[in-house]
Design a protein around this motif. Sequence first.
Motif, PDB file in Angstrom:
ATOM      1  N   GLY A   1      53.247 -14.456   6.070  1.00 42.64           N
ATOM      2  CA  GLY A   1      52.587 -14.313   7.358  1.00 42.64           C
ATOM      3  C   GLY A   1      52.947 -13.000   8.005  1.00 42.64           C
ATOM      4  N   GLY A   2      52.582 -12.847   9.265  1.00 37.95           N
ATOM      5  CA  GLY A   2      52.878 -11.593   9.952  1.00 37.95           C
ATOM      6  C   GLY A   2      52.702 -11.724  11.435  1.00 37.95           C
ATOM      7  N   THR A   3      53.203 -10.724  12.173  1.00 39.29           N
ATOM      8  CA  THR A   3      53.134 -10.731  13.624  1.00 39.29           C
ATOM      9  C   THR A   3      51.833 -10.138  14.153  1.00 39.29           C
ATOM     10  OG1 THR A   3      54.237  -8.589  13.743  1.00 39.29           O
ATOM     11  CG2 THR A   3      55.631 -10.557  13.831  1.00 39.29           C
ATOM     12  N   SER A   4      51.023  -9.551  13.245  1.00 38.25           N
ATOM     13  CA  SER A   4      49.772  -8.930  13.668  1.00 38.25           C
ATOM     14  C   SER A   4      48.928  -8.644  12.438  1.00 38.25           C
ATOM     15  CB  SER A   4      50.039  -7.614  14.418  1.00 38.25           C
ATOM     16  OG  SER A   4      50.563  -6.646  13.523  1.00 38.25           O
ATOM     17  N   GLN A   5      47.735  -8.141  12.674  1.00 39.29           N
ATOM     18  CA  GLN A   5      46.950  -7.631  11.564  1.00 39.29           C
ATOM     19  C   GLN A   5      47.537  -6.290  11.111  1.00 39.29           C
ATOM     20  OE1 GLN A   5      43.037  -8.074  13.708  1.00 39.29           O
ATOM     21  NE2 GLN A   5      42.444  -8.981  11.749  1.00 39.29           N
ATOM     22  N   GLU A   6      47.216  -5.909   9.887  1.00 37.66           N
ATOM     23  CA  GLU A   6      47.677  -4.627   9.306  1.00 37.66           C
ATOM     24  C   GLU A   6      49.177  -4.396   9.474  1.00 37.66           C
ATOM     25  OE1 GLU A   6      44.871  -3.883  11.795  1.00 37.66           O
ATOM     26  OE2 GLU A   6      43.663  -4.778  10.225  1.00 37.66           O
ATOM     27  N   CYS A   7      49.959  -5.430   9.152  1.00 42.39           N
ATOM     28  CA  CYS A   7      51.412  -5.253   9.270  1.00 42.39           C
ATOM     29  C   CYS A   7      52.102  -5.247   7.910  1.00 42.39           C
ATOM     30  CB  CYS A   7      52.019  -6.332  10.170  1.00 42.39           C
ATOM     31  SG  CYS A   7      51.961  -8.000   9.480  1.00 42.39           S
ATOM     32  N   GLY A   8      51.351  -5.463   6.821  1.00 44.26           N
ATOM     33  CA  GLY A   8      51.941  -5.391   5.492  1.00 44.26           C
ATOM     34  C   GLY A   8      51.957  -6.688   4.712  1.00 44.26           C
ATOM     35  N   LYS A   9      51.172  -7.657   5.107  1.00 49.20           N
ATOM     36  CA  LYS A   9      51.169  -8.949   4.406  1.00 49.20           C
ATOM     37  C   LYS A   9      50.678  -8.818   2.968  1.00 49.20           C
ATOM     38  CE  LYS A   9      48.635 -10.769   7.670  1.00 49.20           C
ATOM     39  NZ  LYS A   9      48.746  -9.742   8.720  1.00 49.20           N
ATOM     40  N   ARG A  10      49.580  -8.081   2.781  1.00 48.41           N
ATOM     41  CA  ARG A  10      49.024  -7.948   1.433  1.00 48.41           C
ATOM     42  C   ARG A  10      49.996  -7.215   0.505  1.00 48.41           C
ATOM     43  NH1 ARG A  10      44.665  -5.883   2.837  1.00 48.41           N
ATOM     44  NH2 ARG A  10      45.030  -3.685   2.413  1.00 48.41           N
ATOM     45  N   THR A  11      50.569  -6.123   1.002  1.00 42.73           N
ATOM     46  CA  THR A  11      51.529  -5.368   0.192  1.00 42.73           C
ATOM     47  C   THR A  11      52.756  -6.208  -0.126  1.00 42.73           C
ATOM     48  OG1 THR A  11      50.786  -3.275   1.130  1.00 42.73           O
ATOM     49  CG2 THR A  11      52.969  -3.298   0.109  1.00 42.73           C
ATOM     50  N   THR A  12      53.241  -6.955   0.852  1.00 42.95           N
ATOM     51  CA  THR A  12      54.421  -7.805   0.633  1.00 42.95           C
ATOM     52  C   THR A  12      54.141  -8.860  -0.427  1.00 42.95           C
ATOM     53  OG1 THR A  12      55.125  -7.470   2.928  1.00 42.95           O
ATOM     54  CG2 THR A  12      56.061  -9.358   1.752  1.00 42.95           C
ATOM     55  N   THR A  13      52.973  -9.491  -0.347  1.00 36.94           N
ATOM     56  CA  THR A  13      52.613 -10.513  -1.334  1.00 36.94           C
ATOM     57  C   THR A  13      52.584  -9.913  -2.731  1.00 36.94           C
ATOM     58  OG1 THR A  13      51.228 -11.541   0.374  1.00 36.94           O
ATOM     59  CG2 THR A  13      50.923 -12.299  -1.881  1.00 36.94           C
ATOM     60  N   LYS A  14      51.961  -8.747  -2.849  1.00 31.66           N
ATOM     61  CA  LYS A  14      51.884  -8.067  -4.145  1.00 31.66           C
ATOM     62  C   LYS A  14      53.276  -7.703  -4.662  1.00 31.66           C
ATOM     63  CE  LYS A  14      50.840  -3.737  -4.164  1.00 31.66           C
ATOM     64  NZ  LYS A  14      50.136  -2.432  -4.018  1.00 31.66           N
ATOM     65  N   LYS A  15      54.106  -7.153  -3.800  1.00 34.25           N
ATOM     66  CA  LYS A  15      55.457  -6.737  -4.206  1.00 34.25           C
ATOM     67  C   LYS A  15      56.321  -7.934  -4.597  1.00 34.25           C
ATOM     68  CE  LYS A  15      55.252  -2.209  -3.184  1.00 34.25           C
ATOM     69  NZ  LYS A  15      55.646  -1.081  -4.042  1.00 34.25           N
ATOM     70  N   LEU A  16      56.141  -9.068  -3.923  1.00 40.12           N
ATOM     71  CA  LEU A  16      56.869 -10.277  -4.313  1.00 40.12           C
ATOM     72  C   LEU A  16      56.462 -10.708  -5.713  1.00 40.12           C
ATOM     73  CD1 LEU A  16      56.810 -12.297  -0.970  1.00 40.12           C
ATOM     74  CD2 LEU A  16      58.874 -11.597  -2.205  1.00 40.12           C
ATOM     75  N   GLY A  17      55.174 -10.606  -6.020  1.00 39.78           N
ATOM     76  CA  GLY A  17      54.714 -10.936  -7.371  1.00 39.78           C
ATOM     77  C   GLY A  17      55.326 -10.030  -8.418  1.00 39.78           C
ATOM     78  N   ILE A  18      55.408  -8.745  -8.116  1.00 34.98           N
ATOM     79  CA  ILE A  18      56.011  -7.784  -9.049  1.00 34.98           C
ATOM     80  C   ILE A  18      57.492  -8.094  -9.250  1.00 34.98           C
ATOM     81  CG2 ILE A  18      56.659  -5.359  -9.333  1.00 34.98           C
ATOM     82  CD1 ILE A  18      54.020  -4.661  -7.869  1.00 34.98           C
ATOM     83  N   ALA A  19      58.187  -8.387  -8.164  1.00 33.06           N
ATOM     84  CA  ALA A  19      59.612  -8.710  -8.251  1.00 33.06           C
ATOM     85  C   ALA A  19      59.835  -9.961  -9.092  1.00 33.06           C
ATOM     86  CB  ALA A  19      60.200  -8.887  -6.851  1.00 33.06           C
ATOM     87  N   ALA A  20      58.963 -10.941  -8.927  1.00 30.48           N
ATOM     88  CA  ALA A  20      59.090 -12.174  -9.710  1.00 30.48           C
ATOM     89  C   ALA A  20      58.884 -11.896 -11.196  1.00 30.48           C
ATOM     90  CB  ALA A  20      58.080 -13.207  -9.212  1.00 30.48           C
ATOM     91  N   MET A  21      57.923 -11.079 -11.533  1.00 30.18           N
ATOM     92  CA  MET A  21      57.690 -10.750 -12.947  1.00 30.18           C
ATOM     93  C   MET A  21      58.867  -9.991 -13.534  1.00 30.18           C
ATOM     94  SD  MET A  21      53.615  -9.896 -13.301  1.00 30.18           S
ATOM     95  CE  MET A  21      53.631  -8.546 -12.125  1.00 30.18           C
ATOM     96  N   GLU A  22      59.485  -9.137 -12.754  1.00 30.77           N
ATOM     97  CA  GLU A  22      60.662  -8.399 -13.224  1.00 30.77           C
ATOM     98  C   GLU A  22      61.835  -9.323 -13.507  1.00 30.77           C
ATOM     99  OE1 GLU A  22      59.765  -4.156 -10.887  1.00 30.77           O
ATOM    100  OE2 GLU A  22      61.226  -5.593 -10.078  1.00 30.77           O
ATOM    101  N   ARG A  23      61.839 -10.509 -12.901  1.00 30.75           N
ATOM    102  CA  ARG A  23      62.902 -11.503 -13.158  1.00 30.75           C
ATOM    103  C   ARG A  23      62.537 -12.428 -14.320  1.00 30.75           C
ATOM    104  NH1 ARG A  23      65.766 -12.370  -8.259  1.00 30.75           N
ATOM    105  NH2 ARG A  23      65.681 -10.417  -7.089  1.00 30.75           N
ATOM    106  N   GLY A  24      61.374 -12.211 -14.931  1.00 33.35           N
ATOM    107  CA  GLY A  24      60.955 -13.077 -16.028  1.00 33.35           C
ATOM    108  C   GLY A  24      60.219 -14.324 -15.575  1.00 33.35           C
TER     109      GLY A  24
END
Length: 349
Positions: A164-187
């Motif tokens: 979630g986020g405190t407003s629009q255009e605060c980084g939700k999409r980027t955060t979701t994507k980066k969490l996915g990348i981090a998860a893949m890096e952990r196997g």
Amino acid sequence: MYSVNSVKEIQDLNPFIVVGCGGGGEKFSNLEGVEAVGFIDDDERKQGKQFCGHIISDSLDKCLAQTSAKSLVIMLPIGAEGTALKYAVQAIDSGLNVVTSFRSLSVTDNPSLIKFAENKNVVIKEISPRLDVVEKFAGIAPEKSCEILPKISYTPRAPVIFVGGTSQECGKRTTTKKLGIAAMERGLTPAIISTDEMGLEEPTDFNFRAGSLSAMDVPAAILAAIKYVEEEKSPDIIFIEGQSSLTEKGNPHPRGLSAAILIGAAPDAVIVGHRPNHPYREPRGIDEEIKAIESLEPTKVVGLSINLRNAELDVDVDYFESQFDLPVEDVYTNGASKLLDAILDYLEE
């Protein structure tokens, strides 16, 4: 012509047999001046049980044999149009008047029912969404109800994380994507669901614009998306991008959308994004957003994603950690590994 505008228009159709022993059926039977003398439901778990002072039956024929009903009302949910049509035809053929709802069976979309009712000399009416009223006070309205998705019940196998986020255009999409990348890096095998038409970047599994749906349909769409991705991918963890904010002041219109996505996700944990000194929005802030999220859903905010681009403030990750006692990361600079740690630690608890 066929729309019910007042309860007075259906009182002379008493007494009624009610098809659908849920919220709609109960509401109808409680209307002033309405007499319900029988109830039907195809759900075997309900049959034989008492509902609104009557025993739920499994067939119209049985109800007709036991009552003096003049009319049938069909109060079934979206997705049960086939069942609604069956009961409407059976009722009209038996000489009953029929009242239906736009959720069950649209009269205007079924002109053959109108002709059938006229041939049998009975009345057919629809409890409509009254979009004509919306057009009257708003100046515009859709031609028909936007609520079209059937409601589903599903319990995810993998943990679900809402961003979630405190407003629009605060980084939700980027955060979701980066969490996915981090998860893949952990196997791990993550699933990333974007609720925005701009969610086009890998490793997002698919995207759709939740804002194009009615608020009633959004939770069903989110849950259906979770079910779909689990059947297709068997993920270890699911990340769902939120939209807008529950508390933003500057643009209140999408707040209902944010709530609907959160409710559909029913997340095990939440990451909140924040953009300090946002140049276009008026967020109430992190404290207010956390309170709103944890009040709306039985979940827990476990970390913060801070978008420090163009912040023009003397703040950093350490500042926000000291203020909110949560793990904080600038995902644009450092990725989301720290936030993933916070999620996994919380899930282990």
